[in-house]
Design a protein around this motif. Structure first.
Motif, PDB file in Angstrom:
ATOM      1  N   ARG A   1       0.683  -1.358   0.031  1.00  0.00           N
ATOM      2  CA  ARG A   1      -0.210  -0.025  -0.157  1.00  0.00           C
ATOM      3  C   ARG A   1       0.878   1.349   0.103  1.00  0.00           C
ATOM      4  NH1 ARG A   1      -5.306   0.604   1.200  1.00  0.00           N
ATOM      5  NH2 ARG A   1      -5.193  -1.286   2.107  1.00  0.00           N
ATOM      6  N   ASP A   2       0.372   2.252  -1.044  1.00  0.00           N
ATOM      7  CA  ASP A   2       1.129   3.431  -1.001  1.00  0.00           C
ATOM      8  C   ASP A   2       0.081   4.541  -0.937  1.00  0.00           C
ATOM      9  OD1 ASP A   2       2.831   5.645  -1.294  1.00  0.00           O
ATOM     10  OD2 ASP A   2       3.030   5.354  -3.663  1.00  0.00           O
ATOM     11  N   GLY A   3      -0.153   4.817   0.425  1.00  0.00           N
ATOM     12  CA  GLY A   3      -1.421   5.957   0.787  1.00  0.00           C
ATOM     13  C   GLY A   3      -2.573   5.115   0.531  1.00  0.00           C
ATOM     14  N   LYS A   4      -3.382   5.685  -0.344  1.00  0.00           N
ATOM     15  CA  LYS A   4      -4.663   5.089  -0.908  1.00  0.00           C
ATOM     16  C   LYS A   4      -4.535   3.917  -1.923  1.00  0.00           C
ATOM     17  CE  LYS A   4      -7.596   8.857   0.709  1.00  0.00           C
ATOM     18  NZ  LYS A   4      -8.794   9.765   0.189  1.00  0.00           N
ATOM     19  N   ASN A   5      -3.419   4.006  -2.642  1.00  0.00           N
ATOM     20  CA  ASN A   5      -3.056   3.415  -3.554  1.00  0.00           C
ATOM     21  C   ASN A   5      -2.302   2.152  -3.325  1.00  0.00           C
ATOM     22  OD1 ASN A   5      -4.853   4.884  -5.364  1.00  0.00           O
ATOM     23  ND2 ASN A   5      -3.021   6.002  -5.704  1.00  0.00           N
ATOM     24  N   TRP A   6      -2.159   0.976  -4.394  1.00  0.00           N
ATOM     25  CA  TRP A   6      -1.413  -0.212  -4.187  1.00  0.00           C
ATOM     26  C   TRP A   6      -0.359  -0.219  -5.207  1.00  0.00           C
ATOM     27  CZ3 TRP A   6      -1.661  -3.775  -0.450  1.00  0.00           C
ATOM     28  CH2 TRP A   6      -2.750  -3.930   0.350  1.00  0.00           C
ATOM     29  N   LYS A   7       1.009  -0.377  -5.038  1.00  0.00           N
ATOM     30  CA  LYS A   7       2.023  -0.840  -5.922  1.00  0.00           C
ATOM     31  C   LYS A   7       2.326  -2.379  -6.182  1.00  0.00           C
ATOM     32  CE  LYS A   7       4.240   3.681  -5.586  1.00  0.00           C
ATOM     33  NZ  LYS A   7       5.636   4.379  -5.306  1.00  0.00           N
ATOM     34  N   HIS A   8       2.444  -2.712  -6.919  1.00  0.00           N
ATOM     35  CA  HIS A   8       2.714  -4.167  -7.324  1.00  0.00           C
ATOM     36  C   HIS A   8       3.786  -4.735  -8.159  1.00  0.00           C
ATOM     37  CE1 HIS A   8      -1.716  -4.519  -6.425  1.00  0.00           C
ATOM     38  NE2 HIS A   8      -1.896  -3.433  -7.390  1.00  0.00           N
ATOM     39  N   SER A   9       4.284  -5.823  -7.891  1.00  0.00           N
ATOM     40  CA  SER A   9       5.564  -6.207  -8.496  1.00  0.00           C
ATOM     41  C   SER A   9       5.418  -7.716  -8.552  1.00  0.00           C
ATOM     42  CB  SER A   9       6.884  -5.724  -7.907  1.00  0.00           C
ATOM     43  OG  SER A   9       7.018  -6.195  -6.591  1.00  0.00           O
ATOM     44  N   LEU A  10       6.011  -8.252  -9.625  1.00  0.00           N
ATOM     45  CA  LEU A  10       6.277  -9.754  -9.649  1.00  0.00           C
ATOM     46  C   LEU A  10       7.470 -10.372  -9.077  1.00  0.00           C
ATOM     47  CD1 LEU A  10       5.008 -10.352 -13.244  1.00  0.00           C
ATOM     48  CD2 LEU A  10       3.582 -10.338 -11.106  1.00  0.00           C
ATOM     49  N   VAL A  11       7.289 -11.462  -8.434  1.00  0.00           N
ATOM     50  CA  VAL A  11       8.505 -12.055  -7.699  1.00  0.00           C
ATOM     51  C   VAL A  11       9.375 -12.782  -8.933  1.00  0.00           C
ATOM     52  CG1 VAL A  11       9.468 -13.882  -6.123  1.00  0.00           C
ATOM     53  CG2 VAL A  11       7.399 -12.620  -5.718  1.00  0.00           C
ATOM     54  N   ASP A  12      10.649 -12.427  -8.961  1.00  0.00           N
ATOM     55  CA  ASP A  12      11.606 -13.095  -9.705  1.00  0.00           C
ATOM     56  C   ASP A  12      11.715 -12.736 -11.149  1.00  0.00           C
ATOM     57  OD1 ASP A  12      12.882 -14.039  -7.545  1.00  0.00           O
ATOM     58  OD2 ASP A  12      11.573 -15.875  -7.612  1.00  0.00           O
ATOM     59  N   THR A  13      10.671 -11.616 -11.563  1.00  0.00           N
ATOM     60  CA  THR A  13      10.419 -11.504 -13.013  1.00  0.00           C
ATOM     61  C   THR A  13       9.884 -10.218 -13.361  1.00  0.00           C
ATOM     62  OG1 THR A  13       9.543 -12.240 -15.008  1.00  0.00           O
ATOM     63  CG2 THR A  13       7.979 -12.344 -13.125  1.00  0.00           C
ATOM     64  N   LYS A  14      10.169  -9.713 -14.370  1.00  0.00           N
ATOM     65  CA  LYS A  14       9.678  -8.231 -14.916  1.00  0.00           C
ATOM     66  C   LYS A  14       8.478  -8.549 -15.580  1.00  0.00           C
ATOM     67  CE  LYS A  14      10.921  -4.110 -17.226  1.00  0.00           C
ATOM     68  NZ  LYS A  14      12.069  -3.546 -18.046  1.00  0.00           N
ATOM     69  N   PRO A  15       7.512  -7.732 -15.059  1.00  0.00           N
ATOM     70  CA  PRO A  15       6.294  -8.033 -15.851  1.00  0.00           C
ATOM     71  C   PRO A  15       6.283  -7.302 -17.513  1.00  0.00           C
ATOM     72  CG  PRO A  15       5.994  -6.141 -14.390  1.00  0.00           C
ATOM     73  CD  PRO A  15       7.188  -6.693 -14.051  1.00  0.00           C
ATOM     74  N   THR A  16       5.573  -8.170 -18.303  1.00  0.00           N
ATOM     75  CA  THR A  16       5.462  -7.703 -19.487  1.00  0.00           C
ATOM     76  C   THR A  16       4.403  -6.583 -19.770  1.00  0.00           C
ATOM     77  OG1 THR A  16       3.495  -9.152 -19.880  1.00  0.00           O
ATOM     78  CG2 THR A  16       5.295 -10.079 -20.368  1.00  0.00           C
ATOM     79  N   GLU A  17       4.190  -5.814 -20.822  1.00  0.00           N
ATOM     80  CA  GLU A  17       3.266  -4.690 -21.070  1.00  0.00           C
ATOM     81  C   GLU A  17       1.835  -5.119 -20.625  1.00  0.00           C
ATOM     82  OE1 GLU A  17       1.779  -1.677 -24.492  1.00  0.00           O
ATOM     83  OE2 GLU A  17       3.411  -3.117 -24.927  1.00  0.00           O
ATOM     84  N   LYS A  18       1.356  -6.242 -21.139  1.00  0.00           N
ATOM     85  CA  LYS A  18      -0.016  -6.861 -20.841  1.00  0.00           C
ATOM     86  C   LYS A  18      -0.201  -7.269 -19.272  1.00  0.00           C
ATOM     87  CE  LYS A  18      -3.273 -10.355 -22.090  1.00  0.00           C
ATOM     88  NZ  LYS A  18      -3.668 -11.216 -22.864  1.00  0.00           N
ATOM     89  N   GLN A  19       1.102  -7.827 -18.568  1.00  0.00           N
ATOM     90  CA  GLN A  19       0.904  -7.895 -17.224  1.00  0.00           C
ATOM     91  C   GLN A  19       0.891  -6.577 -16.258  1.00  0.00           C
ATOM     92  OE1 GLN A  19       4.518 -10.548 -16.733  1.00  0.00           O
ATOM     93  NE2 GLN A  19       3.174 -12.267 -16.663  1.00  0.00           N
ATOM     94  N   THR A  20       1.471  -5.881 -16.968  1.00  0.00           N
ATOM     95  CA  THR A  20       1.656  -4.306 -16.307  1.00  0.00           C
ATOM     96  C   THR A  20       0.415  -3.932 -16.169  1.00  0.00           C
ATOM     97  OG1 THR A  20       3.851  -3.990 -16.545  1.00  0.00           O
ATOM     98  CG2 THR A  20       2.494  -2.089 -16.195  1.00  0.00           C
ATOM     99  N   LYS A  21      -0.507  -3.706 -17.356  1.00  0.00           N
ATOM    100  CA  LYS A  21      -1.666  -3.427 -17.312  1.00  0.00           C
ATOM    101  C   LYS A  21      -2.732  -3.994 -16.547  1.00  0.00           C
ATOM    102  CE  LYS A  21      -1.265  -1.694 -22.031  1.00  0.00           C
ATOM    103  NZ  LYS A  21      -1.655  -2.105 -23.559  1.00  0.00           N
TER     104      LYS A  21
END
Length: 292
Positions: free
Chosen positions: A128-148
């Motif tokens: 949680r970052d204030g009222k919003n959420w920040k997300h990341s994937l474990v052990d990999t960088k998200p693709t453009e589709k995954q980021t969306k």
């Protein structure tokens, strides 16, 4: 926790227990339940379906009318990593299964397509970052589709706004603003309006859990984002039945039915498809709190 797994993007790809013991009538219950705890693990399985929806799609000056059925299935394992009071501030979510089966009838011709979720089999860290959420994937960088897809997710949300603050008895009724559902629907929804009428109808056992059975009904409107922009108008007329554990505050079983209407634009590759869809919607979910 009400979770509606909207799967309109898959359509664009296609076109392009026993009753519990008797309780005293004057018993009162805390429907919000206890605060979340670090280390808790929740396993949620769900289905979501729009059946035989009347659909019109327009692309490049052409218009097509068809019947579409969308059937989504999902399974997630969520672990609480940090809490602040009654709010989870960091969690880990493993997407065990996420797919949508789409069938359509166009001029008497049947078509079918299965669209796997972009995040299926991935492990997500949400903070949680204030009222919003920040997300990341474990052990990999998200693709453009995954980021969306990640941008449209929430973490584990506090659903206190859906339940009374004080203890209540069986038979208690209350009303909540549709805006209280924003956390449950995910950040891909905005401008949610409407009312839900709710009633605590009885106590019933689900497995070994004494559960409050809560019935909700109401009409809700909102906008669904496509690539960050609110391009799709949504109308829902829903009836929901929730079995909420009195011990843990977990919705161990939930089902809903009703009608949904969607109208707007959905991006497909570099083109925008105009979509209008209306039909019956239903779904169900179960959540298990795993023992530590």
């Amino acid at each position: 926790m009400l979770k509606l797994n909207w799967v309109l993007g898959a359509a664009a790809v296609l076109f392009a227990g026993a009753v519990g013991p008797v309780r005293a009538a004057d018993d009162a219950y805390d429907l919000r339940g206890p605060a979340p705890e670090k280390g808790q693990v929740f396993v949620t399985k769900g289905t979501f379906k729009i059946r035989d929806a009347d659909t019109t799609m327009k692309l490049a000056g052409q218009s097509v009318d068809l019947k579409i059925t969308l059937a989504a299935t999902s399974e997630e394992e969520a672990k609480v990593l940090a809490v602040d009071g009654r709010n989870v501030t960091k969690c880990q979510i493993k997407i065990v299964e996420e797919k949508t089966d789409v069938t359509a009838n166009l001029g008497g011709q049947d078509m079918s397509h299965t669209e796997p979720g972009a995040l299926e089999k991935e492990i997500i860290i949400s903070e949680r970052d204030g009222k919003n959420w920040k997300h990341s994937l474990v052990d990999t960088k998200p693709t453009e589709k995954q980021t969306k897809e990640l941008d449209g997710r929430n973490g584990i949300e506090n659903d206190d706004d859906l339940y009374p603050e004080a203890k209540v008895k069986v038979g208690h009724t209350w009303q909540v603003d549709g805006g209280a559902l924003v956390k449950m629907l995910g950040s891909s929804f905005t401008d949610v309006k409407g009312k839900l009428d709710q009633k605590f109808v009885k106590i019933e056992k689900v497995g070994d859990e004494d559960c409050a059975v809560i019935q909700s009904a109401g009409k809700i409107t909102g906008k669904m984002k496509d690539e960050g922009e609110p391009t799709i108008d949504v109308k829902m007329d829903l009836k929901i039945t929730t079995y909420r554990s009195l011990k843990t505050g977990v919705n161990v079983k939930e089902s809903f039915s009703g009608k949904i209407e969607l109208e707007g634009t959905q991006k497909m590759d570099d083109l925008k498809v105009k979509i209008k869809m209306s039909g019956p919607v239903s779904g169900e979910s179960t959540t298990v709190l795993k023992k530590k």
